[in-house]
Design an enzyme around this catalytic site. Structure first.
Site, short mmCIF file in Angstrom:
data_model
loop_
_atom_site.label_atom_id
_atom_site.label_comp_id
_atom_site.label_asym_id
_atom_site.label_seq_id
_atom_site.Cartn_x
_atom_site.Cartn_y
_atom_site.Cartn_z
N ASP A 29 0.85 -1.19 0.00
CA ASP A 29 0.00 0.00 0.00
C ASP A 29 0.88 1.24 0.00
OD1 ASP A 29 -2.03 1.80 0.23
OD2 ASP A 29 -2.77 1.07 2.16
N ASP A 123 -3.15 2.37 -5.83
CA ASP A 123 -1.97 2.37 -4.96
C ASP A 123 -1.91 1.18 -4.03
OD1 ASP A 123 -4.01 3.17 -3.18
OD2 ASP A 123 -2.50 4.11 -1.92
N GLU A 124 -2.65 0.13 -4.34
CA GLU A 124 -2.77 -0.97 -3.40
C GLU A 124 -2.84 -2.29 -4.16
OE1 GLU A 124 -6.13 -1.87 -0.36
OE2 GLU A 124 -6.06 0.28 -0.73
MG LIG Z 1 -2.45 3.96 0.19
#
Ligand SMILES: [Mg+2]
Length: 475
Positions: A29, A123-124
């Site tokens: 993350d 983003d993960e």
């Molecule tokens: Mg994040």
């Protein structure tokens, strides 16, 4: 066919025979991703409370730096509240394209580590590294390697959680994050590994809200039973839990509280929907005005659909009322569609079914149930005026056997627009998105075609300013 992310794809379940005890799953993350990209591109922002989001009265915080979090600001918070908490915060209008670029870099790194990467958002991602340990080392080593590569190749930071399941990996990455409070920003651990022997201890110390499926209502009901931590919940007899929150949710939570989460990492999950939504600067009650706002979103979504070589079976609209209650209305068709006017007809009818008396603050459209457009079918029957007209084709085919007959009126619109859509796409590919489009979208400044990501941030602070203006506002 891209429709179902699960069907026929490799997954970690195929890989190691399911939820075996020795799975090693990473959850990667990025830290304050959108905001960190803005700081990366503009070093003058370094160390400042930076908020990515709509700066206007109706805007929402999409992301913020840890320096902003020190003031209690968090994502999804109304921008007005954020500004009150931190009047000196720097608001930056989001740039979806730029974040996608960095997201691709992250995925390139992850893809080079393991074939089992499941992107959850820009983003993960989950990475199943069970099968690559003999090459790359244990989970902790691989996690450190990913952090090092993200830092050196992207000049950004991420946090990584390592566990036997998605549940534990995700919660572990959260535990690895930097912490920001009134006293300042403290770096996180970066990598948190939860070995099987410590899994229950780790889970049971967390508040019940950490588990998927515990919303506000469920949380309150559990609190009524004196349950605040996952450990409290695990100690509860199953019957008591089921009576409190329902059998399905109760069973699900009981399993999670034991660390029992067999979900596999499913790589290359395709987008499940394409769409646009817009938060209005003022609530809208007028149906005609809403149709006018819907048109460019529909057009952009249909364009994006065709650009991805997809067609959609389901059209949905989302409406958020002034009091923040949100409803969706969906309609599914027998045949996937990709023509703007066909999507517009469905979305428009859905909008007409919605009560507007509360005032609308957000309107969105989304297309899902992807399939491929069937380009092979000949359209002879469309030339028959009896059947080409909206609403007339329906009665004809019931007795006939040919698939072209008995079509849904929407299907007729789709069929008659297919070649037009192809021609429009060819023109756009050559001369740009605003070279040609429906007359209904033409305004004083030309065509109002939306780009993906345009409206993710809420309305701009100063609607009068032009696109080229500085995206930063500090007022
Ligand atoms: Mg994040």
């Amino acid at each position: 066919v891209v429709e179902d992310a699960g069907s026929g794809r490799r997954s970690s379940a195929d890989h190691d025979g399911g939820a075996s005890a020795d799975r090693v799953i990473l959850h990667v993350d990025m830290d304050a991703f959108f905001a960190s990209v803005e700081v990366l591109d503009d070093p003058a922002l370094l160390g400042l409370p930076v908020i990515v989001g709509g700066a206007g009265a109706r805007g929402v915080v999409a992301a913020c730096t840890y320096e902003a979090r020190m003031f209690g600001i968090h994502s999804a918070m109304p921008s007005g509240v954020a500004r009150r908490l931190c009047p000196s915060a720097v608001f930056v209008h989001g740039r979806f394209e730029r974040y996608s670029e960095e997201s691709k870099r992250l995925h390139a790194i992850l893809d080079s580590i393991s074939p089992l990467v499941e992107g959850i958002s820009l983003d993960e991602a989950f990475v199943d590294v069970t099968g690559v340990r003999h090459l790359l080392g244990d989970g902790a080593t691989i996690a450190e390697r990913i952090r090092f590569r993200v830092a050196s190749e992207m000049r950004l930071s991420c946090s990584v959680g390592v566990g036997r399941s998605k549940l534990v990996a995700k919660l572990a990455s959260k535990a690895a994050k930097p912490v920001a409070d009134r006293n300042g920003v403290r770096p996180g651990r970066g990598v948190v590994v939860v070995p099987e022997s410590e899994e229950l201890e780790f889970l049971h110390a967390l508040p019940v809200q950490a588990l998927w499926g515990v919303g506000r209502a469920t949380g309150r009901r559990l609190e009524g039973l004196g349950v605040t931590t996952v450990g409290d919940m695990a100690a509860l007899p199953l019957g008591t839990l089921e009576r409190a929150v329902g059998a399905a949710v109760g069973g699900h939570l009981a399993r999670l509280s034991r660390g029992d989460d067999p979900r596999p990492v499913v790589p290359e999950r395709a987008a499940k929907s394409i769409g646009h939504e817009e938060t209005f600067a003022r609530d809208i009650w007028d149906r005609t005005e809403l149709h006018r706002r819907l048109a460019p979103m529909v057009e952009a979504s249909a364009n994006a659909l065709r650009r991805s070589d997809l067609a959609a079976r389901t059209v949905s609209i989302k409406v958020r009322y002034a009091d923040f209650t949100t409803i969706t209305r969906s309609h599914s068709l027998k045949v996937p569609i990709d023509a703007g006017p066909a999507v517009a007809a469905v979305a428009g009818a859905l909008l007409d079914s919605v009560d507007l008396s509360l005032g609308i603050r957000l309107l969105g459209v989304s297309l899902s149930g992807f399939g491929q457009r069937d380009r092979g079918v000949q359209l002879t029957f469309d030339l028959d005026p009896e059947r080409a007209g909206l609403g007339k084709g329906d009665s004809v085919g019931r007795e006939g056997g040919a698939p072209e007959q008995g079509r849904d009126p929407i299907e007729t619109v789709q069929r008659s627009w297919e070649s037009v859509s192809d021609a429009l796409d060819a023109i756009r590919a050559r001369y740009g998105d605003s070279s040609v489009g429906p007359a209904s979208l033409v305004g004083a400044e030309g065509l109002r075609i939306r780009r993906r990501g345009d409206a993710q941030w809420g309305p701009r602070a100063l609607p009068g300013r032009s696109e080229g203006d500085d995206r930063r506002t500090t007022e």
